[in-house]
Design a protein around this motif. Structure first.
Motif, PDB file in Angstrom:
ATOM      1  N   ARG A 214     -30.286  45.766  -1.087  1.00 23.12           N
ATOM      2  CA  ARG A 214     -30.394  44.790  -0.008  1.00 23.12           C
ATOM      3  C   ARG A 214     -31.781  44.143   0.090  1.00 23.12           C
ATOM      4  O   ARG A 214     -31.892  42.984   0.467  1.00 23.12           O
ATOM      5  N   ALA A 267     -18.598  39.238   3.372  1.00 24.32           N
ATOM      6  CA  ALA A 267     -18.868  39.774   4.707  1.00 24.32           C
ATOM      7  C   ALA A 267     -19.878  40.917   4.615  1.00 24.32           C
ATOM      8  O   ALA A 267     -20.801  41.027   5.429  1.00 24.32           O
ATOM      9  N   TYR A 270     -23.356  39.735   3.819  1.00 20.71           N
ATOM     10  CA  TYR A 270     -23.951  39.162   5.024  1.00 20.71           C
ATOM     11  C   TYR A 270     -24.430  40.275   5.956  1.00 20.71           C
ATOM     12  O   TYR A 270     -25.535  40.223   6.489  1.00 20.71           O
ATOM     13  N   ALA A 271     -23.585  41.294   6.128  1.00 24.17           N
ATOM     14  CA  ALA A 271     -23.980  42.393   7.011  1.00 24.17           C
ATOM     15  C   ALA A 271     -25.251  43.058   6.497  1.00 24.17           C
ATOM     16  O   ALA A 271     -26.123  43.447   7.273  1.00 24.17           O
ATOM     17  N   ALA A 272     -25.367  43.181   5.173  1.00 25.77           N
ATOM     18  CA  ALA A 272     -26.515  43.892   4.609  1.00 25.77           C
ATOM     19  C   ALA A 272     -27.780  43.041   4.638  1.00 25.77           C
ATOM     20  O   ALA A 272     -28.873  43.557   4.883  1.00 25.77           O
ATOM     21  N   ARG A 274     -28.163  39.764   6.236  1.00 30.03           N
ATOM     22  CA  ARG A 274     -28.279  38.797   7.322  1.00 30.03           C
ATOM     23  C   ARG A 274     -28.578  37.401   6.807  1.00 30.03           C
ATOM     24  O   ARG A 274     -29.144  36.574   7.506  1.00 30.03           O
ATOM     25  N   LEU A 399     -15.343  48.377  14.131  1.00 30.45           N
ATOM     26  CA  LEU A 399     -16.634  47.693  14.194  1.00 30.45           C
ATOM     27  C   LEU A 399     -17.564  48.393  15.174  1.00 30.45           C
ATOM     28  O   LEU A 399     -18.771  48.480  14.965  1.00 30.45           O
ATOM     29  N   ALA A 402     -19.110  51.089  13.474  1.00 33.86           N
ATOM     30  CA  ALA A 402     -20.186  50.600  12.605  1.00 33.86           C
ATOM     31  C   ALA A 402     -21.471  50.419  13.397  1.00 33.86           C
ATOM     32  O   ALA A 402     -22.547  50.815  12.970  1.00 33.86           O
ATOM     33  N   VAL A 403     -21.353  49.819  14.572  1.00 34.07           N
ATOM     34  CA  VAL A 403     -22.536  49.558  15.384  1.00 34.07           C
ATOM     35  C   VAL A 403     -23.154  50.880  15.860  1.00 34.07           C
ATOM     36  O   VAL A 403     -24.374  51.034  15.907  1.00 34.07           O
ATOM     37  N   GLY A 407     -27.698  54.872   9.938  1.00 33.42           N
ATOM     38  CA  GLY A 407     -27.673  54.862   8.469  1.00 33.42           C
ATOM     39  C   GLY A 407     -26.993  53.621   7.958  1.00 33.42           C
ATOM     40  O   GLY A 407     -25.895  53.266   8.372  1.00 33.42           O
ATOM     41  N   MET A 408     -27.680  52.971   7.045  1.00 36.78           N
ATOM     42  CA  MET A 408     -27.226  51.700   6.520  1.00 36.78           C
ATOM     43  C   MET A 408     -25.877  51.800   5.822  1.00 36.78           C
ATOM     44  O   MET A 408     -24.980  50.986   6.062  1.00 36.78           O
ATOM     45  N   LYS A 411     -22.909  52.250   8.210  1.00 30.80           N
ATOM     46  CA  LYS A 411     -22.688  51.005   8.946  1.00 30.80           C
ATOM     47  C   LYS A 411     -21.938  49.989   8.082  1.00 30.80           C
ATOM     48  O   LYS A 411     -20.970  49.370   8.517  1.00 30.80           O
ATOM     49  N   LEU A 412     -22.413  49.836   6.855  1.00 25.49           N
ATOM     50  CA  LEU A 412     -21.779  48.854   5.967  1.00 25.49           C
ATOM     51  C   LEU A 412     -20.351  49.262   5.625  1.00 25.49           C
ATOM     52  O   LEU A 412     -19.443  48.434   5.593  1.00 25.49           O
ATOM     53  N   THR A 415     -18.109  48.665   8.617  1.00 24.71           N
ATOM     54  CA  THR A 415     -17.898  47.220   8.752  1.00 24.71           C
ATOM     55  C   THR A 415     -16.897  46.740   7.707  1.00 24.71           C
ATOM     56  O   THR A 415     -15.955  46.002   8.007  1.00 24.71           O
ATOM     57  N   PHE A 419     -13.305  45.081   8.449  1.00 25.22           N
ATOM     58  CA  PHE A 419     -13.068  43.706   8.024  1.00 25.22           C
ATOM     59  C   PHE A 419     -11.883  43.630   7.064  1.00 25.22           C
ATOM     60  O   PHE A 419     -11.076  42.704   7.116  1.00 25.22           O
TER      61      PHE A 419
END
Lengths: 489, 499
Positions: A214, A267, A270-272, A274, A399, A402-403, A407-408, A411-412, A415, A419
């Motif tokens: 990322r 998606a 984008y999440a990773a 921004r 979701l 995820a929020v 931890g990345m 979360k990803l 998400t 999705f």
């Protein structure tokens, strides 16, 4: 330390979710499961009554078997994931239950030697077995994967597994094509759509890969207008994903999976990162590919025509070779999308009532691609909207997980899974309601067949596990050790 | 943790995740809006789609509302759930068979539906949006869904009398009869012979082909959809035109009624239907009506000119809008042009006695009689009295009388009425067969020339001073006179309503 009752500025800016459930929520889950199972039983009994005006006592045992499996999973969760989100399992169970009832409600026509329909066979056997297997796998995932972040350890291995699953139908002898799309493998009498499992591997891989890359992907290159373009040399993965989807699309004519995986990838990037520029570049590339495909491939044009002229009476008047005898000319008539839409319109606001709709057995793919039509027709607009909101609730819980997660990677992954479910529902429902071309995608939990059920239940297992990790209270120090902090990692 | 502590990368990811949440929300909103569009906004359009077979299947698996005439149901859905051989859950039957066939029509699985069954379908089947509440209540209360009940304006006695009289007076002839209530436009009877049995079309689909190919065209509703030269019955229109344009009813028409009148543009002279001149050769309009003088009316039309004649014919409904009863009726015509150029003097001359280019439906001629009966006011004819929801109390639709046009002044109407009474009562009246004992009947005979034997007409209304019913009867190619073949049928219809 900020006061617990007044969220700090930092929390508000970042919209950090405090653990929603400081305590275990298994009681709520139990009540919600009872509600879901009761609705399932009612769906069965009303559909049976609507079909022939009889009370179908024989439907109670299968529902009880399903109930037993569900409570088995619930009890397992009490031990394995006590802090898990209390709504994910009940919503999934209700959707699965409706799926069982709908599959029973649309019977297979029994024909005599002359091909005439002599009766209908109502079966739920296979679908029930797959559902129980799915629940078992869901619990299995929760049991085996104690720490979801461990999944990021072997990204490329998982990617290869995913590729193998997606490509399996191309193996001669094993693969099985239906209507030009080579998406199935056949073992004995069972057919299985391995891409359903393959896409889980892709989600995990994307999450792991994006965590690792990322930083590079987030770096800005040149700026055009208000958009920061990524550096050219970082676009490699995007091109690979794009190429993979083109390959799927051309090689297997699987428009649905292709669209799903590519959108999922965008998606998650984008999440990773921004960076909206990734999404814009990706969508542009996909659009270009779609336009080229439209002009290159007849079957793509056909799909688009099926959409744009689905309700055109003059299109239906056109003569084409008869299905039964290609020597003769028959009118094209309404295709399955049009038939489905006619059914929906017939259902209107409040539906025809469960078991009352006529003519489902004449519509191709009514129990797979068009399964939502059966619900939308018999429960009407009201029921259809309720079904969509049920899916939305499921996605929203995902979701939220995820929020709430730390931890990345987790979360990803959460998400991505959320999705995936949302977009899959969109591709199917959009396809049968004339928003986008019908692509032959399964409806999560509802469609006939085991691959979709198993694949979706595995995703649910991952979500439940991640929600448990997210909402689990941090370990409390046994003794006050002053400045010592407990670090969860 | 402190306020100024830098957020971790993972925490910063919440912002794009939430944005993805909004995208997901947008996707679901799009789906929700789309299903609303299909299932609510476009539902009616889709339900009526030409290729939508659901509609028919539904129609036979739920109770359609009955069609009523008076207290009698002339189309009912019978529950066949007890009958193992039934194809559908309900069987539509028409208890009166061929009596109401052309009005009620039939609703067939083969898709060729006609009559009230077709034109009021959405109400009978319950698909109409106005029935949504009733349908919803039925669903909740678990009652069998049912369509609305359609109540017709027809009078069962008049209908039966019309049908019987036709069969009695002209057992083998084709023809039609229409009866209207003059002051409202309610259609009291409408018969077209030969008729057919709609039950048979439903039970044996091949019947349709046979009927459709039959030379006598039993499927055609002659009362509304066939046009004939109206012959002498059209003289009422000519008389109205004359009286509205300065003529008076008793003034002698000097030299206009000889034994045979020369055509203005040459050709064979026009003779009277009887031997001799009309009266002394200068008959009044009143006498011309009573004895049905050809020469005076042809000369009158010529004198009035095409414009005045057209205007009067249009005031009665000729050349007008297509009437929807609700089934569409053919438009009767008084053409003022032929192949693009104004019609010639000969055509105007012939039109004065309802020959030449004039074409009228039996319905139109009944409207002419009704117009005279109702002081010159022609009411819009209609067949559906009202529609009530399945609960039989909520009224969904009700027709009320509506003025179609003012065809003439009350004075003109009264003058013509008096002359028409002489047709049935006068010493030399041409239609004594149209008289009803005990009532003053105003009538007009007609015998129209055409390629085959003459069409025989009679239009009338009664009682002359307070008209309750106006009738038009045509016997196709009867070959006799209107007074002998059509008038007795009209008399029996009027009798049934008056008594």
């Amino acid at each position: 330390m900020s006061d617990a009752d007044t969220p700090g500025v930092r929390d508000r800016v970042l919209k950090v979710v405090k653990p929603l459930f400081a305590s275990k929520q298994r009681g709520i889950e139990f009540l919600m499961l009872l509600l879901g199972l009761a609705l399932t039983l009612l769906y069965f009994l009303f559909a049976g009554y609507g079909l022939d005006g009889r009370f179908h006592g024989e439907l109670i045992p299968p529902v009880l078997v399903f109930t037993a499996a569900v409570f088995g999973a619930h009890i397992a969760l009490r031990y394995l994931a006590p802090y898990a989100d209390p709504l994910i399992l009940p919503v999934a169970v209700l959707l699965n239950g409706i799926g069982l009832a709908v599959q029973w409600r649309n019977p297979t026509a029994v024909r005599n030697e002359d091909g005439q329909i002599t009766g209908f066979e109502h079966v739920i056997g296979n679908q029930l077995i797959w559902s129980i297997l799915g629940l078992a796998l869901c619990v299995g995932v929760i049991f085996l994967i104690k720490e979801p972040r461990r999944l990021q350890s072997f990204p490329y291995l998982i990617l290869i597994v995913g590729f193998i699953f997606v490509m399996l139908p191309l193996v001669p002898g094993l693969g099985h094509a239906e209507l030009g799309a080579r998406l199935w493998i056949r073992i004995g009498t069972y057919t299985f759509q391995p891409a359903e499992i393959g896409r889980i591997c892709f989600v995990i891989f994307f999450a792991a890969y994006l965590v690792a890359r990322r930083d590079a992907l987030s770096l800005a290159g040149r700026r055009i207008g208000f958009i920061d373009l990524p550096r050219m040399r970082d676009t490699g993965p995007l091109v690979v994903a794009w190429a993979l989807c083109i390959l799927l699309f051309v090689g297997m004519t699987d428009l649905g999976t292709s669209l799903l995986i590519f959108t999922l990838f965008l998606a998650m990037v984008y999440a990773a990162t921004r960076r909206i520029s990734w999404v814009l570049i990706g969508l542009t590339m996909f659009s270009v590919a779609a336009v080229v495909a439209y002009f290159l491939f007849g079957h793509v044009r056909e799909r688009v025509e099926l959409l744009t002229r689905a309700l055109d009476a003059e299109y239906m008047d056109q003569l084409v070779p008869c299905f039964s005898n290609p020597e003769e000319q028959c009118e094209r008539g309404p295709n399955q999308i049009a038939q489905g839409v006619f059914q929906l319109a017939d259902g209107g606001l409040f539906g025809t009532g469960l078991g009352n709709a006529q003519g489902f057995e004449g519509i191709p793919f009514i129990n797979s691609d068009l399964v939502t039509i059966m619900i939308g027709t018999e429960l009407g607009l009201t029921g259809f909207m309720a079904l969509l909101l049920l899916y939305f609730l499921l996605v929203q819980r995902g979701l939220r997980t995820a929020v709430a997660s730390t931890g990345m990677f987790v979360k990803l992954l959460a998400t991505g899974i959320s999705f995936l479910v949302a977009f899959q529902v969109f591709v199917v429902v959009g396809g049968v309601t004339l928003m986008i071309p019908l692509t032959g995608m399964t409806t999560p939990f509802l469609a006939a067949g085991g691959s979709s059920l198993i694949g979706t239940w595995i995703l649910m297992g991952l979500l439940i596990r991640m929600s448990d990790s997210a909402y689990k209270p941090a370990p409390v120090a046994i003794q006050d050790e002053g400045m010592t902090q407990v670090i969860t990692r | 943790m402190t306020e100024d502590e830098k957020p971790t990368a993972a925490e910063r990811t919440n912002i794009p995740i939430r944005r993805i949440g909004y995208v997901v929300m947008a996707l679901f909103c799009a789906m929700l809006l789309n299903v609303n569009w299909l299932q609510a906004l476009r539902a009616e359009e889709l339900n009526n789609h030409r290729w939508n077979t659901m509609r028919l299947q539904d129609a036979f698996n739920q109770a359609r509302g009955p069609i009523m005439v008076g207290q009698e149901a002339i189309a009912v859905s019978e529950d066949t759930s007890e009958d193992e051989n039934a194809d559908w859950e309900y069987q539509r039957t028409y208890p009166q068979g061929d009596l109401y066939a052309h009005i009620v029509g039939y609703y067939s699985p083969a898709g060729q539906s006609t009559g009230i069954e077709f034109y009021e379908n959405t109400l009978l089947s319950g698909e109409d949006q106005r029935l949504a509440v009733s349908r919803f209540l039925d669903t909740i209360s678990g009652e069998e869904e049912q369509g609305a009940q359609v109540e017709l304006t027809l009078d069962p006695d008049a209908q039966q009398a019309a049908y019987d009289a036709f069969r009695q007076v002209n057992p083998n002839a084709n023809g039609a009869a229409v009866a209207i209530e003059p002051d409202t436009g309610r259609i009291l009877a409408s018969v077209s012979v030969p008729s057919f049995d709609p039950n048979q079309i439903l039970s044996e689909p091949e019947t349709y082909t046979e009927l459709n190919e039959n030379d006598n065209q039993p499927l055609l509703n002659r009362a509304f959809n066939e046009v004939y030269p109206p012959g002498s019955t059209f003289k009422i229109v000519t008389a109205a035109a004359a009286l509205e344009n300065g003529y008076s009813i008793d003034e002698p028409l000097s030299g206009m009624g000889p034994q045979a009148a020369p055509r203005p543009e040459g050709g064979a002279d026009l003779p009277n239907a009887f031997t001799g001149a009309c009266g002394d050769g200068s008959p009044s309009i009143a006498l011309s009506i009573e004895i049905s003088c050809n020469t005076s009316f042809a000369n009158l039309a010529l004198d009035l000119g095409a414009d005045a004649m057209t205007e009067q014919a249009e005031a009665f409904g000729f050349n007008g809008e297509q009437l929807e009863l609700p089934m569409p009726a053919a438009v009767s015509s008084y053409p003022d042009t032929m192949e693009g150029s104004p019609i010639g003097q000969n055509q105007v001359f012939d039109s004065g006695i309802g020959q030449g280019l004039v074409q009228a439906t039996p319905l139109q001629m009944a409207m002419v009689a009704a117009g005279v009966a109702n002081d010159g006011r022609v009411m819009r004819p209609y067949l559906v009295d009202r529609v009530v929801a399945p609960d039989l109390t909520t009224q969904i639709e009700a027709n009320s009388p509506e003025l179609l046009s003012e065809a003439m002044s009350p004075d003109t109407a009264n003058a013509i009425t008096d002359a028409m009474v002489q047709v049935t009562q006068g010493a030399n009246g041409s239609g004594p067969g149209g008289a009803v004992p005990g009532y003053e009947v105003a009538g007009k005979t007609g015998t129209a020339e055409n390629a085959g034997p003459t069409h025989n007409w009679f239009i009338s209304f009664a009682p002359a001073d307070d008209p309750q019913i106006a009738v038009a009867v045509v016997v196709e190619n009867g070959g006799g006179s209107g007074g002998s073949l059509a008038a007795p049928v009209a008399a029996q219809i009027m009798e049934a309503v008056l008594e």
